[in-house]
Design an enzyme around this catalytic site. Structure first.
Site, PDB file in Angstrom:
ATOM      1  N   GLU A  21      44.836  41.534  39.636  1.00 42.39           N
ATOM      2  CA  GLU A  21      43.520  41.647  40.284  1.00 42.39           C
ATOM      3  C   GLU A  21      43.443  40.889  41.606  1.00 42.39           C
ATOM      4  O   GLU A  21      43.540  39.670  41.636  1.00 42.39           O
ATOM      5  CB  GLU A  21      42.437  41.085  39.350  1.00 42.39           C
ATOM      6  CG  GLU A  21      42.140  41.986  38.187  1.00 42.39           C
ATOM      7  CD  GLU A  21      41.113  41.398  37.230  1.00 42.39           C
ATOM      8  OE1 GLU A  21      40.795  40.210  37.357  1.00 42.39           O
ATOM      9  OE2 GLU A  21      40.638  42.155  36.364  1.00 42.39           O
ATOM     10  N   THR A  64      42.970  41.445  29.750  1.00 42.12           N
ATOM     11  CA  THR A  64      43.711  41.649  28.513  1.00 42.12           C
ATOM     12  C   THR A  64      44.972  42.424  28.810  1.00 42.12           C
ATOM     13  O   THR A  64      44.945  43.394  29.548  1.00 42.12           O
ATOM     14  CB  THR A  64      42.846  42.418  27.504  1.00 42.12           C
ATOM     15  OG1 THR A  64      41.828  41.552  27.048  1.00 42.12           O
ATOM     16  CG2 THR A  64      43.679  42.887  26.331  1.00 42.12           C
TER      17      THR A  64
END
Lengths: 383, 383
Positions: free
Chosen positions: B259, B179
């Site tokens: 990530e 998010t």
């Protein structure tokens, strides 16, 4: 028996040095008749490899005498020199067999943007023609694999006629992972138009529903050749049903051997407003890296499923969707139901079922998880 | 100084036990005025989290007094109980600050499908209100991160006015990885309509062009709050330019902390027929796992770039496309040019340039490579 299971076909598969491994890398399948009817479907990628451009011309009249396939190079984005190589491959087959190059389909798979070595390829085709035999199907199936761990073949029996096929790759027509090449042969007596109709009906619900990694190939081709050697003209519905079963068999084999996968995910979308909606919803899940990585980690993360389908235009209310994973109802009406820890994700197959509560249509999409090995295979090796 | 860089704002960020790590997980930013004008943009995912549904109502009148943000749970697909929790969060802020709950925006991030713990959340909000300070911006920025390795903040200075902001996540509005939550504050004197126009112009070419993994979140929200405390009404074009620069700054920070990524890929699509075409082409590359895995493996596999863009509807001829990677022209007119081994992919940043030769438009898309660590982070941990 692969492509030589049905009567009226010979095949060969030999090593000609295109693969650095020394493994077999050239396959040839020949229709010895009496009929030479054929149909084929191709990648919908606008970036088409030279063999696709060639084969689309060859299939136009519905007559095909032979198909030659090489691994060890895709012959895509190789310019006019590359197209000429494809043409020369067809000419070499024509010369070796005494047939017209215009009746020879060509398929290639491997790295994009690299010229094929004609010095190996053209003499190799002559050697393959010399090696043709009525039980050469398995050799041909072995010669077309690339990152596949084993050849894929399937057969079906009709009432006095047969179908056999071979496949490589793990993907679909639109889109596909690596390149999918499929050759199916039958000794049924059918026209090119009948073959085309049956092939489109069969691929629509088999290879077209396999979406391992969302990447469409430049070289995908599925070919169906009919020799008529059985002398039997089957009912077209019966033939189509067997062809569909054979295509599903090969599609499952491709899924189960997808690069680096540790789970086979069967996405069953139910109670959709239309079949198109069901396919769109299934594909959105099949292309969601976050969900696919969670499955690799044995995490029944159904939130990522709902987040994925929320990006589609399909008709449904996100707060009226139910999700079951391996039979455990983890989500009812868009809210948590059974704890996701109850889902056992240790088996290789995951059955993911969605109820959209929007109608009576449905579709099943096949995909795989996103694993360390997928990243490794696609980063450490060029293909 | 993050969200307290501009005058007229206080902020706090504290640990309240939602994260099992014990790290800060609740942030509060308060506009002390004199103005309380605001604008916000939200995820375009149809599957919207409860805080999104709430905040879209709050922003409708352009007036916002405070924004509360929690990590440690997305409060998405949590049913009416979850929506009530969001409502209670706004009520708790209203009670602590003596303002209307209807002027309080709420953001949540974390795992989908799990109820937030009200026993921790509501007393925690009172504690955060008690901790508010004029230099609390960095604390707030630290409290909203999840898998981020560090907080992201940025500031810009206008002529007598300031902008500051914080961001978490690595993604975009449509779609996004994990998010993305962004809160930007300014002491400029601007109406809600001006803020809305400026924010949409800024996000369109910054966060909207960041596509790390093609997965759209249910909780993305970018908020812009104006206190008017500088007493200066800037030229709207000058303000928009500074806001764009600040959003680009934060977008690059999100990309660089995506990530598991080992490369930041800047995809520059040039000579497109339209900006929409350029964006479509850029996104098709940004979502191609095969290309992204190749970059991870330091393989300049430009064939996968052309295979990816061949799936788009954009106007161009695949055989008239040029590709440059870190300045090396590896493909000219859809054919091989310089050997791909000449491309040095050891730096973290890869500049991928495409000439479509179809017009004068262009766009830049930011993405990352597909790595072992991406798979690991998204399989080993639930989020």
């Amino acid at each position: 028996m692969s492509t030589t299971y049905a009567k009226g076909f010979t095949a060969a598969g030999i090593p000609i040095g295109l693969k650095s491994s020394g493994n077999a890398d050239l396959a040839l399948v020949v229709n010895t008749g009496p009929l030479q009817n054929a149909a084929a479907v191709f990648t919908s990628n606008r970036a088409k490899a030279n063999p696709i451009i060639w084969s689309q011309q060859v299939i136009a009249d519905g007559t095909v005498s032979a198909i030659v396939l090489n691994s060890g190079g895709a012959n895509c984005f190789t310019g006019s020199e590359g197209f000429q190589t494809t043409h020369l491959m067809a000419e070499a087959v024509g010369e070796a067999l005494g047939i017209s190059a215009g009746d020879v389909l060509v398929c290639s798979t491997g790295l994009i943007g690299m010229q094929l070595d004609r010095e190996k390829l053209l003499p190799g085709i002559a050697a393959a023609a010399a090696a043709l035999s009525a039980d050469g199907g398995p050799d041909a199936a072995a010669a077309i694999i690339t990152t596949d761990t084993h050849p894929k073949t399937a057969t079906r029996d009709g009432d006095g006629w047969k179908i056999g096929g071979m496949a490589k790759g793990a993907g679909m027509l639109a889109p596909g992972l690596a390149t999918m090449l499929v050759v199916i042969t039958t000794d049924a007596d059918l026209t090119s138009e009948q073959l085309d109709e049956a092939l489109r009906a069969a691929t629509r619900i088999s290879f077209d529903r396999l979406d391992s990694d969302g990447c469409m190939s430049t070289n995908d081709q599925v070919t169906l050749l009919a020799s008529g050697a059985s002398g039997v003209s089957p009912d077209i519905h019966a033939f189509t049903a067997e062809l569909q079963a054979l295509c599903m068999d090969l599609a499952f084999q491709l899924q189960q051997d997808a690069e680096g996968a540790s789970h086979d995910i069967v996405i069953e979308v139910m109670s959709a407003a239309t079949e198109e909606d069901a396919v769109e919803v299934g594909r959105a899940i099949a292309r969601n890296n976050l969900f696919k990585a969670a499955v690799f980690g044995n995490d029944a993360n159904w939130g990522r499923v709902l987040a994925a389908i929320g990006t589609t235009q399909a008709a449904f209310d996100p707060y009226d969707v139910d999700v079951l994973m391996n039979g455990v109802r983890v989500c009812t009406k868009g809210g948590p139901d059974r704890p996701r820890e109850e889902v056992d994700l240790t088996p290789r197959q995951l059955l993911l079922q969605l109820e959209l509560h929007a109608g009576n249509a449905g579709a099943t999409i096949l995909t795989n998880d996103l694993t360390h090995d997928y990243v490794h295979e696609n980063s450490a090796y060029s293909s």
